[in-house]
Design an enzyme around this catalytic site. Sequence first.
Site, mmCIF file in Angstrom:
data_model
loop_
_atom_site.group_PDB
_atom_site.id
_atom_site.type_symbol
_atom_site.label_atom_id
_atom_site.label_comp_id
_atom_site.label_asym_id
_atom_site.label_seq_id
_atom_site.Cartn_x
_atom_site.Cartn_y
_atom_site.Cartn_z
ATOM 1 N N ARG A 1 0.910 -1.144 0.064
ATOM 2 C CA ARG A 1 -0.170 0.135 -0.110
ATOM 3 C C ARG A 1 0.770 1.069 -0.098
ATOM 4 O O ARG A 1 1.876 1.226 0.430
ATOM 5 C CB ARG A 1 -0.934 0.065 1.202
ATOM 6 C CG ARG A 1 -2.045 -1.078 1.126
ATOM 7 C CD ARG A 1 -2.901 -0.793 0.215
ATOM 8 N NE ARG A 1 -4.084 -1.765 0.104
ATOM 9 C CZ ARG A 1 -4.264 -2.816 -0.871
ATOM 10 N NH1 ARG A 1 -3.244 -3.171 -1.358
ATOM 11 N NH2 ARG A 1 -5.066 -3.602 -0.813
ATOM 12 N N GLU B 1 -4.611 6.662 -5.731
ATOM 13 C CA GLU B 1 -4.628 6.197 -6.904
ATOM 14 C C GLU B 1 -5.822 6.240 -7.650
ATOM 15 O O GLU B 1 -6.795 6.093 -7.003
ATOM 16 C CB GLU B 1 -4.232 4.497 -6.853
ATOM 17 C CG GLU B 1 -2.867 4.497 -6.058
ATOM 18 C CD GLU B 1 -2.422 2.885 -5.685
ATOM 19 O OE1 GLU B 1 -1.350 2.532 -5.541
ATOM 20 O OE2 GLU B 1 -3.559 2.306 -5.892
ATOM 21 N N HIS C 1 0.409 0.250 -10.204
ATOM 22 C CA HIS C 1 -0.285 -0.727 -9.363
ATOM 23 C C HIS C 1 -0.949 -2.048 -10.338
ATOM 24 O O HIS C 1 -2.008 -2.456 -10.257
ATOM 25 C CB HIS C 1 -1.820 -0.031 -8.934
ATOM 26 C CG HIS C 1 -2.162 -0.761 -7.628
ATOM 27 N ND1 HIS C 1 -2.677 -0.001 -6.547
ATOM 28 C CD2 HIS C 1 -2.102 -2.183 -7.109
ATOM 29 C CE1 HIS C 1 -2.962 -1.019 -5.659
ATOM 30 N NE2 HIS C 1 -2.745 -2.408 -6.050
#
Length: 317
Positions: A234, A263, A284
């Site tokens: 994270r 994000e 990601h």
Amino acid sequence: MRAVFLDRSTISEDIDLSPIESHVTTISYFEHTANEKVIFRAKFAEIIISNKVMITAEIINQLPKLKLICIAATGTNNVDLVAAQKAGIAVCNVSGYANTAVTQYVFAMLLEYLQKTSHYIENSRHGHWQNSPVFCHFGLPINELATKKIAIIGYGALGKQVSKIAKAFAMEVLIAERKSASTIRPGRVSFEQAISSADIISLHAPLSIETENLINQQSIKAMQTGVIIINTARGGLVNSIDLLAALKSKKVGAAILDVLEHEPPAHDHPLLNAKLDNLLITAHIAWGSLQAQQRLINRLADNIKSYQQGVQLNRVV
């Protein structure tokens, strides 16, 4: 049962969604859904599938037909679990589907940085090897993973998988105890010892009050100069401003980041605009192999089927 997938674009177009479709009467797909559109799009749905779209108490209270929320991820912070429970709505998540994908990413990126693969491919493309007076052409230095110490922060299924592969590369694995722990479990070392001894630190911990900004000015100061930090967990585990300063001073030798605090990130995010050779950022995607995405969909389908059969599978509420 009628279903709606609120953020279909979080899954590749190459993934087969028929396992879900076989367990619902109808399903509506939306590429992405703004918060203000959730109620309108889900008002007739008995099942909501959401990866990151927020399902708040306000939304839950205005969807009387809703019976099941399927989170297309492991984290549950996008759903108000208390409100769901009060409304008698079941909530399921999916875990373990991306263990091999994330582990592969960790070592692919470490090898890219240490082996300088892209650099040497470009050298050949630009004729540097062809113009060499000897049989080889060296550019940037190449380093090995073998004998390096890797500290694993967060020793769940992902941490264990990374540990397994690290040992195959003849690395020394340090399993960090929780920072606030009063005792150290067998086979682990203190958080402080782990980060101060490691050549590489790989983050796999969940984001919590205890782990937010775990990598900050203070903890970086305790690390070896030249340490490599890789974060596939994270973004909030790392203080971006402190990391940027450490990268510029070369206290941190390199950072490999697949996640950031927000994000998608803002265009003016300091790390994205840093343009440093020792900073590698991806969007990601560590979890997102085609195989991992298909496992995710298959397990979502299992969650729906189990709910319909009165069986609790992957239930968080």
